[in-house]
Scaffold this active site. Sequence first.
Site, PDB file in Angstrom:
ATOM      1  N   CYS A 102      -4.190   0.661  -2.426  1.00 12.03           N
ATOM      2  CA  CYS A 102      -4.005  -0.570  -1.637  1.00 12.03           C
ATOM      3  C   CYS A 102      -2.936  -1.468  -2.258  1.00 12.03           C
ATOM      4  O   CYS A 102      -2.644  -1.376  -3.457  1.00 12.03           O
ATOM      5  CB  CYS A 102      -5.304  -1.360  -1.599  1.00 12.03           C
ATOM      6  N   GLU A 120      -3.112  -4.666  -2.946  1.00 15.46           N
ATOM      7  CA  GLU A 120      -3.636  -5.574  -3.972  1.00 15.46           C
ATOM      8  C   GLU A 120      -3.753  -4.859  -5.315  1.00 15.46           C
ATOM      9  O   GLU A 120      -3.429  -5.417  -6.370  1.00 15.46           O
ATOM     10  CB  GLU A 120      -5.030  -6.088  -3.588  1.00 15.46           C
ATOM     11  N   CYS A 176     -10.744  -3.389  -3.749  1.00 18.57           N
ATOM     12  CA  CYS A 176      -9.793  -4.387  -4.254  1.00 18.57           C
ATOM     13  C   CYS A 176     -10.526  -5.627  -4.748  1.00 18.57           C
ATOM     14  O   CYS A 176     -10.172  -6.204  -5.776  1.00 18.57           O
ATOM     15  CB  CYS A 176      -8.767  -4.740  -3.183  1.00 18.57           C
ATOM     16  N   GLU A 185       0.366   5.236   0.652  1.00 16.38           N
ATOM     17  CA  GLU A 185      -0.571   6.266   1.117  1.00 16.38           C
ATOM     18  C   GLU A 185      -0.194   7.642   0.583  1.00 16.38           C
ATOM     19  O   GLU A 185       0.858   7.832  -0.032  1.00 16.38           O
ATOM     20  CB  GLU A 185      -0.618   6.246   2.651  1.00 16.38           C
ATOM     21  N   CYS A 207     -10.263  -4.937   0.951  1.00 20.87           N
ATOM     22  CA  CYS A 207     -11.378  -3.980   0.944  1.00 20.87           C
ATOM     23  C   CYS A 207     -12.267  -4.225  -0.270  1.00 20.87           C
ATOM     24  O   CYS A 207     -11.901  -4.940  -1.215  1.00 20.87           O
ATOM     25  CB  CYS A 207     -10.856  -2.548   0.967  1.00 20.87           C
ATOM     26  N   ASN A 252       0.837  -1.196   0.000  1.00 20.97           N
ATOM     27  CA  ASN A 252       0.000   0.000   0.000  1.00 20.97           C
ATOM     28  C   ASN A 252       0.880   1.258   0.000  1.00 20.97           C
ATOM     29  O   ASN A 252       1.952   1.293   0.616  1.00 20.97           O
ATOM     30  CB  ASN A 252      -1.016   0.014   1.134  1.00 20.97           C
TER      31      ASN A 252
END
Length: 131
Positions: free
Chosen positions: A53, A55, A90, A44, A87, A42
């Site tokens: 993310c 994934e 994803c 940010e 999430c 990930n």
Amino acid sequence: MTDRELVDQAIKMLDYSYVPYSKFPVGAALECADGSVFTGCNVENAAYGDTICAERTAVVKAVSEGHRDDFVRIAIAGHSADYCWPCGSCRQVLFEFAPDLEVLIAKEGGDFVKLSLRELLAHGFGPKALL
Ligand SMILES: O=c1ccn([C@H]2C[C@H](O)[C@@H](CO)O2)c(=O)[nH]1
Ligand SMILES: [Zn+2]
């Protein structure tokens, strides 16, 4: 490659996560049919909503290298006591390319469970709906 090896590749990616805000590293490793593996972490951003993310980092790396219809398995790892469930965004992005994907989900310590993406995203909306 064994499930265990793919999960370990996802765990390694935790070191590369850029998580100054959530301090919640996530790693992913996506395997394609030819054995190639695309890893992700990930990343940010100060504009929180621009975070990507782990994934989806892995998916974007694979698609941008010419892989599309050949995803086999993805491993996802986090530092949390619970399994690092992907999430909704994803799940949706994975469903676009590989509705029958196998998903390995690990927790702190490396234990993992194996599910199908169809279990994680039942009755998913995909490209077929638009054909
Ligand atoms: O599927 C998910 C869910 C969350 N995160 C990251 C995004 C953010 O950096 C942190 C907290 O939400 O976890 C992922 O990488 N994958
Ligand atoms: Zn996500």
